[in-house]
Design a protein around this motif. Structure first.
Motif, PDB file in Angstrom:
ATOM      1  N   LEU A   1       2.916  15.953  -9.223  1.00 59.86           N
ATOM      2  CA  LEU A   1       2.558  15.799  -7.812  1.00 59.86           C
ATOM      3  C   LEU A   1       1.590  14.632  -7.597  1.00 59.86           C
ATOM      4  O   LEU A   1       1.700  13.914  -6.590  1.00 59.86           O
ATOM      5  CB  LEU A   1       1.956  17.100  -7.278  1.00 59.86           C
ATOM      6  N   GLU A   2       0.678  14.420  -8.528  1.00 58.16           N
ATOM      7  CA  GLU A   2      -0.234  13.275  -8.409  1.00 58.16           C
ATOM      8  C   GLU A   2       0.533  11.967  -8.505  1.00 58.16           C
ATOM      9  O   GLU A   2       0.264  11.018  -7.760  1.00 58.16           O
ATOM     10  CB  GLU A   2      -1.319  13.347  -9.486  1.00 58.16           C
ATOM     11  N   GLU A   3       1.508  11.890  -9.420  1.00 58.65           N
ATOM     12  CA  GLU A   3       2.333  10.688  -9.545  1.00 58.65           C
ATOM     13  C   GLU A   3       3.151  10.462  -8.281  1.00 58.65           C
ATOM     14  O   GLU A   3       3.276   9.327  -7.801  1.00 58.65           O
ATOM     15  CB  GLU A   3       3.259  10.804 -10.751  1.00 58.65           C
ATOM     16  N   GLU A   4       3.699  11.531  -7.721  1.00 58.50           N
ATOM     17  CA  GLU A   4       4.473  11.433  -6.482  1.00 58.50           C
ATOM     18  C   GLU A   4       3.578  10.951  -5.336  1.00 58.50           C
ATOM     19  O   GLU A   4       3.979  10.120  -4.526  1.00 58.50           O
ATOM     20  CB  GLU A   4       5.097  12.786  -6.143  1.00 58.50           C
ATOM     21  N   CYS A   5       2.370  11.457  -5.294  1.00 54.54           N
ATOM     22  CA  CYS A   5       1.424  11.039  -4.260  1.00 54.54           C
ATOM     23  C   CYS A   5       1.113   9.548  -4.380  1.00 54.54           C
ATOM     24  O   CYS A   5       1.110   8.825  -3.381  1.00 54.54           O
ATOM     25  CB  CYS A   5       0.149  11.870  -4.367  1.00 54.54           C
ATOM     26  N   LEU A   6       0.876   9.076  -5.597  1.00 50.88           N
ATOM     27  CA  LEU A   6       0.615   7.648  -5.805  1.00 50.88           C
ATOM     28  C   LEU A   6       1.823   6.799  -5.422  1.00 50.88           C
ATOM     29  O   LEU A   6       1.689   5.740  -4.808  1.00 50.88           O
ATOM     30  CB  LEU A   6       0.231   7.391  -7.268  1.00 50.88           C
ATOM     31  N   ARG A   7       3.026   7.282  -5.768  1.00 49.40           N
ATOM     32  CA  ARG A   7       4.239   6.553  -5.417  1.00 49.40           C
ATOM     33  C   ARG A   7       4.403   6.473  -3.898  1.00 49.40           C
ATOM     34  O   ARG A   7       4.710   5.410  -3.344  1.00 49.40           O
ATOM     35  CB  ARG A   7       5.462   7.236  -6.036  1.00 49.40           C
ATOM     36  N   LEU A   8       4.152   7.577  -3.210  1.00 47.79           N
ATOM     37  CA  LEU A   8       4.274   7.590  -1.752  1.00 47.79           C
ATOM     38  C   LEU A   8       3.211   6.717  -1.087  1.00 47.79           C
ATOM     39  O   LEU A   8       3.490   6.050  -0.091  1.00 47.79           O
ATOM     40  CB  LEU A   8       4.196   9.024  -1.232  1.00 47.79           C
ATOM     41  N   GLN A   9       1.997   6.712  -1.638  1.00 54.02           N
ATOM     42  CA  GLN A   9       0.952   5.853  -1.085  1.00 54.02           C
ATOM     43  C   GLN A   9       1.326   4.383  -1.232  1.00 54.02           C
ATOM     44  O   GLN A   9       1.134   3.584  -0.301  1.00 54.02           O
ATOM     45  CB  GLN A   9      -0.382   6.122  -1.770  1.00 54.02           C
ATOM     46  N   ALA A  10       1.887   4.014  -2.373  1.00 54.09           N
ATOM     47  CA  ALA A  10       2.306   2.629  -2.587  1.00 54.09           C
ATOM     48  C   ALA A  10       3.437   2.265  -1.629  1.00 54.09           C
ATOM     49  O   ALA A  10       3.435   1.172  -1.043  1.00 54.09           O
ATOM     50  CB  ALA A  10       2.749   2.434  -4.034  1.00 54.09           C
ATOM     51  N   ALA A  11       4.386   3.162  -1.451  1.00 54.71           N
ATOM     52  CA  ALA A  11       5.485   2.903  -0.520  1.00 54.71           C
ATOM     53  C   ALA A  11       4.958   2.784   0.906  1.00 54.71           C
ATOM     54  O   ALA A  11       5.409   1.926   1.680  1.00 54.71           O
ATOM     55  CB  ALA A  11       6.532   4.012  -0.614  1.00 54.71           C
TER      56      ALA A  11
END
Length: 67
Positions: free
Chosen positions: A30-40
């Motif tokens: 979930l932390e990785e997904e959050c970082l990916r979404l923030q970058a997007a």
């Protein structure tokens, strides 16, 4: 007394350890997904900012309306 607090003599419950590892992995995912979404989101915001500049420039450079 400490063994009574653990709940049994055999040490930590393997099911509990397994569940804890599963939950820790889920947190990492979930932390990785959050970082990916923030970058997007930042990328989309940058694109929108560029589009807003283009619209502003195109409006300011528009020719006067014929009367």
């Amino acid at each position: 007394m400490a063994k009574a607090l653990l709940g049994h003599l055999g040490g930590p419950d393997p099911r509990l350890l397994s569940e804890m590892r599963r939950l820790q992995q889920r947190i990492r995912d979930l932390e990785e997904e959050c970082l990916r979404l923030q970058a997007a989101n930042e990328e989309l915001a940058a694109l929108r900012a560029k589009d807003d500049e283009i619209v502003t420039i195109s409006v300011s450079e528009a020719e006067p309306v014929l009367s």
